[in-house]
Design a protein around this motif. Structure first.
Motif, PDB file in Angstrom:
ATOM      1  N   UNK B 366       0.773  -1.264  -0.001  1.00 34.19           N
ATOM      2  CA  UNK B 366      -0.068  -0.094  -0.059  1.00 34.19           C
ATOM      3  C   UNK B 366       0.767   1.172   0.054  1.00 34.19           C
ATOM      4  N   UNK B 367       2.159   1.071   0.290  1.00 38.17           N
ATOM      5  CA  UNK B 367       3.243   2.430   0.125  1.00 38.17           C
ATOM      6  C   UNK B 367       3.551   2.713  -1.544  1.00 38.17           C
ATOM      7  N   UNK B 368       2.979   1.546  -2.342  1.00 39.23           N
ATOM      8  CA  UNK B 368       3.103   1.868  -3.738  1.00 39.23           C
ATOM      9  C   UNK B 368       2.137   2.697  -4.489  1.00 39.23           C
ATOM     10  N   UNK B 369       2.527   3.445  -5.094  1.00 34.73           N
ATOM     11  CA  UNK B 369       1.592   4.507  -5.764  1.00 34.73           C
ATOM     12  C   UNK B 369       0.491   3.881  -6.523  1.00 34.73           C
ATOM     13  N   UNK B 370      -0.634   4.063  -6.438  1.00 33.54           N
ATOM     14  CA  UNK B 370      -1.764   3.459  -7.288  1.00 33.54           C
ATOM     15  C   UNK B 370      -2.161   1.937  -6.487  1.00 33.54           C
ATOM     16  N   UNK B 371      -1.343   1.492  -5.449  1.00 35.05           N
ATOM     17  CA  UNK B 371      -1.929   0.081  -4.883  1.00 35.05           C
ATOM     18  C   UNK B 371      -2.555   0.605  -3.691  1.00 35.05           C
ATOM     19  N   UNK B 372      -3.942  -0.078  -3.649  1.00 28.97           N
ATOM     20  CA  UNK B 372      -4.693   0.125  -2.239  1.00 28.97           C
ATOM     21  C   UNK B 372      -5.545  -1.005  -2.225  1.00 28.97           C
ATOM     22  N   UNK B 380      -7.117 -12.244   7.591  1.00 26.79           N
ATOM     23  CA  UNK B 380      -6.211 -13.248   8.111  1.00 26.79           C
ATOM     24  C   UNK B 380      -4.811 -13.226   7.411  1.00 26.79           C
ATOM     25  N   UNK B 381      -4.677 -14.053   6.333  1.00 26.83           N
ATOM     26  CA  UNK B 381      -3.644 -13.939   5.570  1.00 26.83           C
ATOM     27  C   UNK B 381      -4.005 -13.884   3.879  1.00 26.83           C
ATOM     28  N   UNK B 382      -5.153 -13.211   3.759  1.00 30.29           N
ATOM     29  CA  UNK B 382      -5.437 -13.029   2.301  1.00 30.29           C
ATOM     30  C   UNK B 382      -5.822 -11.947   2.248  1.00 30.29           C
ATOM     31  N   UNK B 383      -5.646 -11.058   1.092  1.00 27.58           N
ATOM     32  CA  UNK B 383      -6.547  -9.696   0.888  1.00 27.58           C
ATOM     33  C   UNK B 383      -6.241  -9.139  -0.664  1.00 27.58           C
ATOM     34  N   UNK B 384      -7.166  -8.238  -1.092  1.00 26.70           N
ATOM     35  CA  UNK B 384      -7.159  -7.902  -2.388  1.00 26.70           C
ATOM     36  C   UNK B 384      -6.764  -6.486  -2.277  1.00 26.70           C
ATOM     37  N   UNK B 385      -5.668  -6.266  -3.293  1.00 29.21           N
ATOM     38  CA  UNK B 385      -5.427  -4.927  -3.508  1.00 29.21           C
ATOM     39  C   UNK B 385      -5.709  -4.331  -5.137  1.00 29.21           C
ATOM     40  N   UNK B 386      -6.338  -3.321  -5.290  1.00 24.51           N
ATOM     41  CA  UNK B 386      -6.308  -2.629  -6.564  1.00 24.51           C
ATOM     42  C   UNK B 386      -4.992  -2.626  -7.237  1.00 24.51           C
ATOM     43  N   UNK B 390      -1.956  -3.660 -15.436  1.00 25.72           N
ATOM     44  CA  UNK B 390      -2.845  -5.049 -15.427  1.00 25.72           C
ATOM     45  C   UNK B 390      -2.219  -5.879 -14.571  1.00 25.72           C
ATOM     46  N   UNK B 391      -2.985  -6.445 -13.871  1.00 25.73           N
ATOM     47  CA  UNK B 391      -2.756  -7.775 -12.822  1.00 25.73           C
ATOM     48  C   UNK B 391      -1.405  -8.488 -13.774  1.00 25.73           C
ATOM     49  N   UNK B 392      -1.558  -9.012 -14.885  1.00 27.18           N
ATOM     50  CA  UNK B 392      -0.685  -9.978 -15.358  1.00 27.18           C
ATOM     51  C   UNK B 392       0.742  -9.481 -15.587  1.00 27.18           C
ATOM     52  N   UNK B 393       0.856  -7.939 -15.474  1.00 30.06           N
ATOM     53  CA  UNK B 393       2.414  -7.501 -15.504  1.00 30.06           C
ATOM     54  C   UNK B 393       2.730  -7.716 -14.178  1.00 30.06           C
ATOM     55  N   UNK B 409      -7.292 -10.704 -10.250  1.00 31.74           N
ATOM     56  CA  UNK B 409      -8.607 -10.277 -10.253  1.00 31.74           C
ATOM     57  C   UNK B 409      -8.715  -9.157 -11.385  1.00 31.74           C
ATOM     58  N   UNK B 410     -10.217  -8.931 -11.740  1.00 33.81           N
ATOM     59  CA  UNK B 410     -10.173  -7.685 -12.578  1.00 33.81           C
ATOM     60  C   UNK B 410      -9.701  -6.609 -11.830  1.00 33.81           C
ATOM     61  N   UNK B 411      -8.695  -5.943 -12.578  1.00 38.62           N
ATOM     62  CA  UNK B 411      -8.013  -4.579 -11.728  1.00 38.62           C
ATOM     63  C   UNK B 411      -7.152  -4.833 -10.661  1.00 38.62           C
ATOM     64  N   UNK B 412      -6.997  -6.153 -10.320  1.00 38.49           N
ATOM     65  CA  UNK B 412      -6.521  -6.033  -8.803  1.00 38.49           C
ATOM     66  C   UNK B 412      -5.854  -7.463  -8.522  1.00 38.49           C
ATOM     67  N   UNK B 413      -5.658  -7.798  -7.391  1.00 33.64           N
ATOM     68  CA  UNK B 413      -5.071  -9.357  -6.939  1.00 33.64           C
ATOM     69  C   UNK B 413      -5.261  -9.676  -5.512  1.00 33.64           C
ATOM     70  N   UNK B 414      -5.495 -10.857  -5.639  1.00 38.51           N
ATOM     71  CA  UNK B 414      -5.999 -11.637  -4.455  1.00 38.51           C
ATOM     72  C   UNK B 414      -4.573 -12.146  -3.782  1.00 38.51           C
ATOM     73  N   UNK B 415      -3.979 -11.581  -2.771  1.00 37.05           N
ATOM     74  CA  UNK B 415      -2.853 -12.085  -2.127  1.00 37.05           C
ATOM     75  C   UNK B 415      -2.819 -13.069  -1.085  1.00 37.05           C
TER      76      UNK B 415
END
Lengths: 469, 439
Positions: B366-372, B380-386, B390-393, B409-415
């Motif tokens: 979340x310290x990265x520009x544009x990642x929220x 717990x140990x999983x969360x989604x960031x926007x 493109x997530x594939x990059x 995921x669309x526009x984001x990632x489930x970590x």
């Protein structure tokens, strides 16, 4: 108390345990109280040595195929090759995430494609799904395919599923949970499906028929082509329960007998281990008309299609089955059935010569059923008594009291991986047991005498259930 | 070419002679000639075992082996203690059948009894069965347990795993029952929407905790609403979280289910694992599948058996409510060995490290520009960031250094972060994400 059989929790000492996982490298995260349980779960606290010995002792009180003869009929307890285990443990497979990008799991895809292609060839089917986790789940899936097929043709009124009275209990249960009304088809005195009775049951409400061939008496349904024609003519589909595929592996194919959909049990025919009750794998093969209903491999959630479990199936079991097929190849595959059937007939002949009575006096396929009804009547010794006595001889009992249409049934399936010496030894033991039954039947009512426990009180277990510590 | 049937030519001949047969073809006399194969199947030639293993290795090598996995979504890369694999690998456990013959199966029966006990300890339920195929099918069978004559509909949160929802729909299709989806609101099951859906035909509500997006649901509130309307409550819980989080009993569940894969079972491309299924005493007789119980033998010695079999398909046939036979016994045993070895303290250590490192990583990202963070709420140990790209990059950037990214995921990632990830690895991963986002 049986000292040997203390539970892990009874060996627990507060403060014992192993430090396996290091502390977090950052401050602990303060989860709000609403999400914190008040008391830690009560789990055993054991030294590593004691955990090791506990499970070692449990293994020693478990009888596996590695311990001796295991003729559990309809379960195909063949040897589980070590090379298959080695293949399944390859880190490239065990570490594969099911939702990894496709390019990262090409090896998994190749395993599944190769296995599905081989199963198609073995079954005489057009496509396979490897998703079902077990034979019963395969049956359920197959039934759902049949349902979809009729629905798509505007024939939802086809609600009747025909199941022979000799069938495994899963068949009627699977048909029922797929929404079908189960209609039992009687067997003739020769143990085969009564085709006249079948004809009388066929009408435009029939969705299909489930068959195991050879059937649970170990007999090949000789009229199978006629049966398929009759059911197809009535508009139904034919389902092949692959429980007994080992008898015909490489010798005949369900697809060539007129079956439209089948499941195979990789944990039976294809040598993957049973694991004390799973995991198995029950791939389903279908003819072209049912292909649209198979799940799509490796897609997350199938809002429209059928899906039986998360992800693509019991992949590590599929690896073992493929390793088995690669090892055997086309030459040895047909020999599996030949030797399985040879072993069953040889053991049946020896037992018949010794005075045991087969349920049906005819050559068998990969398994045969004895009836001990006359022994029960003459000397009061039941199939259960004989089975439990075998335990004292270090032999796993055969399947008991199945199929339901045979009184005092014992069903033997030796499989192809047993030597002639083992079969002769088992026959010799059975001869001694028969003599004992006639001379000293009382002792057999309380057998086994040399196992870690005697016969457990099943009634007490069910009436006053103790299901955890 | 190798094989496992041991007969020599002499054995085969002698046995055929004993049967009065000329050759093995005679064994198949009952198979119609038109069906009997005259030629071998069209399959490859057999291999020696050495070649088989080499061929399997070549297939395994086609997979990418990641040094670090930051993807979960229902399958988790936890550390598997070598002792657990070693114990589970004992050949008797591997090769035995379902323990129908109790006298020579006491070991496997006791292992299952202990597994059931461990599941009860974690979930706070009164009874556990011996195991299901997986978490998704356990949820589907839990829904079956809750159906009554006039209440047949199952409500499932949109935030449940998509596979679980699909499997529940498939099982419901079989019996002709309905599954209704409770909509999501900011990554949570929508309580207000739920309240309008608790009609008289609803039998049960299924809530996944943590949900598919990693978010911790307000389960007590959701279940209280359901209960007030006579609806049974099914909690689908990642069992690892139960080391720290309230049990099913604590939050008012009638049934708790899920997948024990996090307990010592390799990911193995998604299977096999085992589902767990536990319930209150009131629902005991509706539990499907195998159940081990404790009893005594004639001498009064402790004994374990498969019990309450009158529920099962081999007795009830078409009247059974489930057709399940297997209990994924070997996976259940593996999970039991894992829990027995770690104990509560060890299990909490795993969970605390997952929790702490996942939160640390979320902060780094979340310290990265544009990642929220996409959703508000505890996780717990999983969360989604926007993501700003493109997530594939992001996936490609991490893969270049041997890291499997979160699930696009669309526009984001489930970590997902497990205890296996060191802080240094997470810092490196975050740096790579930052580079990818800057491009």
């Amino acid at each position: 108390m049986n000292e040997l059989m203390l539970l892990s929790i009874e060996k627990s000492v507060a403060g014992r345990g192993s430090n396996v996982i290091p502390a977090p490298e950052t401050a602990a995260y303060a989860l709000p109280d609403a999400f914190r349980r008040k008391d830690a779960p009560v789990l055993p606290q054991l030294a590593e040595t004691d955990v090791d010995r506990h499970y070692t002792a449990l293994a020693q009180r478990t009888y596996g195929v590695n311990c001796g003869f295991y003729p559990l009929g309809s379960c195909t307890m063949k040897y589980n090759p070590a090379v298959n285990e080695a293949a399944a443990k390859l880190p490239g497979f065990t570490g594969a995430h099911p939702l990894a990008p496709a390019h990262a799991v090409q090896g998994c895809h190749a395993v599944m494609d190769e296995l599905a292609a081989a199963l198609c060839e073995i079954a005489g089917m057009d496509a396979f799904t490897l998703q079902p986790a077990a034979g019963a789940q395969g049956e359920f899936f197959g039934m759902l395919c049949v349902k979809k097929y009729h629905e798509a043709r505007g024939e939802s009124h086809r609600v009747k599923m025909l199941v022979p009275d000799s069938a495994h209990g899963t068949n009627p249960a699977s048909a029922a949970i797929a929404g079908f009304t189960v209609v039992s088809v009687p067997s003739r005195a020769d143990g085969l499906v009564d085709t006249q009775a079948l004809q009388a049951l066929l009408d435009d409400t029939v969705a299909g028929m489930m068959m195991t061939n050879p059937n649970t008496l170990g007999l090949f349904e000789k009229d199978i082509l006629a049966i398929s024609r009759m059911v197809h003519k009535a508009g139904g589909l034919m389902y092949y329960d692959g429980a007994n595929l080992n008898a015909i592996l490489g010798q005949a194919r369900p697809g060539d007998m007129g079956f439209d959909v089948t499941h195979f049990n990789l944990h039976k025919t294809f040598s993957t281990p049973h694991g004390g009750g799973g995991p198995g794998s029950g791939p389903v093969g279908v003819k072209q008309s049912l292909v649209p209903y198979l799940p799509t491999v490796a897609s997350l959630g199938q809002p429209e299609g059928l899906q039986l479990k998360a992800f693509s199936g019991n992949f590590a079991v599929l690896v073992r089955a493929l390793a088995y097929l690669k090892t055997l190849g086309k030459e040895s595959l047909g020999d599996v059935a030949a030797h399985a059937v040879l072993n069953a007939n040889y053991l049946m002949k020896r037992l018949t010569d010794a005075g045991f009575t087969p349920a049906i006096a005819a050559p068998c396929m990969h398994e045969f059923v004895l009836t001990l009804a006359s022994l029960k009547e003459s000397h009061g010794v039941s199939a259960l008594d004989v089975a439990k006595t075998l335990i004292d001889y270090g032999i796993h009992p055969p399947t008991m009291y199945f199929p339901l249409i045979v009184h005092e049934a014992l069903m033997f399936e030796p499989t192809e991986t047993e030597t002639r010496e083992t079969l002769d030894h088992v026959a010799d033991v059975m001869i001694r047991v028969l003599a004992q039954a006639k001379q000293n039947p009382d002792a057999m009512h309380t057998a086994p005498h040399h196992a870690v426990i005697g016969r457990p009180d099943d009634v007490k277990a069910a009436r006053t259930p103790v299901l955890h510590w | 070419m190798s094989h496992y049937h041991p007969h020599t030519q002499a054995d085969t001949s002698a046995m055929l002679t004993a049967l009065g047969l000329d050759d093995t073809d005679a064994l198949f006399a009952d198979i119609p000639q038109s069906v009997l194969r005259k030629a071998p199947l069209s399959l490859p030639d057999g291999l020696g075992q050495m070649e088989t293993l080499a061929a399997m290795e070549a297939l395994a090598d086609q997979n990418i082996r990641y040094r670090l996995t930051l993807r979960g979504a229902g399958c988790y890369d936890h550390f598997i203690p070598p002792l657990v694999s070693q114990l589970a690998g004992k050949e008797e456990f591997v090769t035995a059948y379902t323990p129908y013959q109790a006298e020579i199966s006491q070991g496997i029966l006791q292992a299952i009894f202990e597994y059931q006990s461990l599941i009860c300890a974690l979930t706070g339920m009164d009874a556990s069965n011996a195991g299901m195929y997986d978490g998704a099918s356990a949820a589907a069978e839990a829904a079956v347990m809750c159906r009554e004559r006039n209440r047949t509909v199952t409500l499932v949160s949109e935030c449940a795993h998509p596979d679980t929802l699909a499997v529940m729909r498939t099982y419901a299709y079989g019996t002709g029952h309905e599954v209704r989806v409770v909509p999501a609101n900011d990554g949570h099951a929508d309580l207000a929407a739920l309240q309008t859906m608790l009609t008289g035909d609803v039998a049960s509500l299924y809530i996944q905790q943590p949900n598919f997006f990693g978010i911790l649901e307000d389960v007590p509130a959701l279940f209280a609403a359901a209960k007030a309307n006579g609806v049974k409550c099914i909690l689908g819980a990642n069992p690892m979280t139960l080391a720290l989080m309230p049990s099913g009993a604590d939050v008012g569940a009638d049934i708790v289910c899920g997948d024990v894969q996090p307990f010592g079972i390799p990911m193995a491309y998604g299977g096999p694992s085992a589902g767990y299924l536990a319930a209150t005493a009131a629902m005991l007789r509706k539990l499907p599948g195998r159940i081990a119980g404790q009893t005594t033998d004639a001498q009064g010695r402790r004994a374990f058996v498969l019990t309450l079999q009158a529920r099962e398909q081999h007795i009830r046939r078409e009247k059974a409510t489930s057709n399940i036979c297997t209990n994924q016994a070997h996976c259940a045993l593996t999970a039991a060995a894992y829990l027995t070895y770690l104990g509560a303290r060890g299990l909490q250590a795993v969970a605390e490290r997952c929790l702490a490192h996942a939160h640390a990583f979320a902060q780094m990202l979340c310290q990265i520009d544009g990642v929220t963070m996409r959703h508000q709420g505890e996780f717990f140990h999983e969360f989604v960031t926007d993501l700003p790209v493109a997530p594939h990059r992001v996936q490609a950037a991490l893969e270049a250094e041997g890291i499997l990214s979160g699930l696009p995921l669309a526009g984001g990632m489930l970590w997902c972060v497990t205890e296996k990830a060191s802080l240094a690895q997470l810092q490196r991963a975050a740096a790579l994400v930052k580079e990818a986002c800057a491009q």
